[in-house]
Design a protein around this motif. Structure first.
Motif, short mmCIF file in Angstrom:
data_model
loop_
_atom_site.label_atom_id
_atom_site.label_comp_id
_atom_site.label_asym_id
_atom_site.label_seq_id
_atom_site.Cartn_x
_atom_site.Cartn_y
_atom_site.Cartn_z
N ALA A 5 -4.33 11.40 66.81
CA ALA A 5 -3.93 11.00 67.85
C ALA A 5 -2.82 11.76 68.62
O ALA A 5 -2.02 12.23 70.04
CB ALA A 5 -4.10 9.40 69.08
N LEU A 6 -1.79 10.88 68.07
CA LEU A 6 -0.20 11.50 67.94
C LEU A 6 -0.58 12.51 67.88
O LEU A 6 0.95 13.15 67.88
CB LEU A 6 0.75 10.42 66.42
CG LEU A 6 0.69 8.55 67.24
CD1 LEU A 6 1.43 8.35 65.79
CD2 LEU A 6 1.93 8.58 68.28
N ILE A 7 -1.19 13.48 67.09
CA ILE A 7 -0.62 15.02 67.05
C ILE A 7 -1.28 15.92 67.12
O ILE A 7 -1.37 16.79 67.24
CB ILE A 7 -0.39 15.20 64.73
CG1 ILE A 7 -1.86 15.14 64.13
CG2 ILE A 7 0.80 14.20 64.92
CD1 ILE A 7 -1.33 15.45 62.46
N LYS A 8 -2.77 15.07 67.85
CA LYS A 8 -3.73 16.14 68.27
C LYS A 8 -3.70 17.36 68.71
O LYS A 8 -3.74 18.81 68.70
CB LYS A 8 -4.33 15.45 68.78
CG LYS A 8 -5.66 16.38 68.98
CD LYS A 8 -7.28 15.69 69.56
CE LYS A 8 -8.09 16.33 70.22
NZ LYS A 8 -9.17 15.35 71.19
N TRP A 9 -2.78 17.48 69.48
CA TRP A 9 -2.61 18.00 70.94
C TRP A 9 -1.01 18.96 70.73
O TRP A 9 -0.37 19.07 71.75
CB TRP A 9 -2.74 18.40 72.30
CG TRP A 9 -3.66 17.21 72.64
CD1 TRP A 9 -4.43 16.09 72.54
CD2 TRP A 9 -4.81 18.87 72.81
NE1 TRP A 9 -6.24 16.07 72.63
CE2 TRP A 9 -6.17 17.86 73.07
CE3 TRP A 9 -5.19 19.75 72.94
CZ2 TRP A 9 -7.16 18.12 73.56
CZ3 TRP A 9 -6.61 20.28 72.61
CH2 TRP A 9 -7.84 19.29 73.19
N SER A 10 0.09 18.65 69.90
CA SER A 10 1.46 18.42 69.17
C SER A 10 1.86 20.22 68.69
O SER A 10 1.50 20.40 67.88
CB SER A 10 1.70 17.89 68.92
OG SER A 10 3.06 18.28 67.74
N TYR A 11 2.20 20.87 69.11
CA TYR A 11 1.80 22.46 69.53
C TYR A 11 3.20 22.17 68.50
O TYR A 11 2.79 22.65 67.04
CB TYR A 11 2.79 23.26 70.14
CG TYR A 11 3.98 23.00 70.49
CD1 TYR A 11 4.96 23.73 70.52
CD2 TYR A 11 4.74 22.00 71.75
CE1 TYR A 11 6.41 24.15 70.61
CE2 TYR A 11 6.04 22.22 71.62
CZ TYR A 11 6.77 22.60 71.32
OH TYR A 11 7.98 22.43 71.26
N ALA A 12 3.77 21.59 67.59
CA ALA A 12 5.42 20.86 66.61
C ALA A 12 5.20 20.46 65.95
O ALA A 12 5.95 21.13 65.07
CB ALA A 12 6.63 20.76 67.51
N ASP A 13 3.80 20.07 65.54
CA ASP A 13 3.73 18.90 64.98
C ASP A 13 2.24 19.94 63.69
O ASP A 13 1.95 19.31 62.79
CB ASP A 13 3.49 17.71 65.15
CG ASP A 13 4.72 16.68 65.62
OD1 ASP A 13 5.42 17.00 64.67
OD2 ASP A 13 4.71 16.39 66.22
N SER A 14 1.82 20.96 64.74
CA SER A 14 1.53 21.83 63.81
C SER A 14 1.43 21.86 62.52
O SER A 14 2.67 22.66 62.60
CB SER A 14 0.21 22.45 64.31
OG SER A 14 -0.36 23.14 64.07
N PRO A 15 0.58 22.29 61.31
CA PRO A 15 0.75 23.13 60.58
C PRO A 15 1.05 25.42 60.98
O PRO A 15 1.03 25.34 59.80
CB PRO A 15 -0.13 22.68 59.58
CG PRO A 15 -1.40 22.28 59.90
CD PRO A 15 -0.89 21.19 61.53
#
Length: 178
Positions: free
Chosen positions: A76-86
């Motif tokens: 949930a913390l990273i699901k929609w984070s463009y910056a945290d995507s590999p």
């Protein structure tokens, strides 16, 4: 604006096509820029990448003292984070020529809005070509054009680019919209 839209669409097409070659199922694809209107880049999340990153002890969430969270909480913390995507800025080489194009243009508020509209039109063009159906059904992927830091216009654009009844859009609106 036609030239700018076409240049953005060509760069984004190449970047997304190279990304989609991995065969993963994507639920979020974004073309993003800064509040200063710099050249855009793409980012995306696939279900497979979300699973890998949430379970990976070297991801940012673990490094920020989040290791005690469940896998579901980490997702949930990273699901929609463009910056945290590999896949953050994947295919950035396809956008390098846009930097000079953007810098050569005079910049003011009207130009900023023109750049955002060109990005939206580029994503609409790629959507009409069927690009976002390469590994998944179209209604299962939320495509967006985003300004960072987040702006309320991101929500308006997401609603424009996706069908209102899309499950991916509905999830994005609940979990990530500004």
């Amino acid at each position: 604006m036609n030239e700018l839209t076409l240049e953005i669409a060509n760069a984004a097409r190449k970047a997304f096509q190279s990304l989609f070659a991995n065969g993963e199922s994507y639920y979020y694809c974004t073309l993003f820029t800064t509040g200063e209107g710099h050249e855009p880049y793409i980012s995306a999340w696939s279900w497979e990448a979300l699973e890998r990153e949430a379970e990976n002890p070297t991801t940012w969430s673990f490094q920020q003292g989040q290791s005690n969270r469940s896998t579901a909480e980490r997702k949930a913390l990273i699901k929609w984070s463009y910056a945290d995507s590999p896949y953050y800025c994947v295919g950035e080489e396809h956008f390098q020529h846009l930097k000079a194009l953007f810098q050569a243009r005079p910049f003011d508020e009207e130009e900023w809005h023109l750049r955002i509209e060109a990005m939206v039109l580029a994503m609409e063009m790629l959507d009409q070509e069927g690009l976002f159906t390469l590994n998944q059904a179209r209604e299962s992927v939320c495509i967006v054009v985003e300004v960072m830091p987040p702006d309320e216009m991101n929500t308006q654009i997401a609603k424009r680019l996706n069908k209102a009844d899309s499950s991916a859009l509905q999830a994005w609106l609940i979990e990530a919209a500004e």
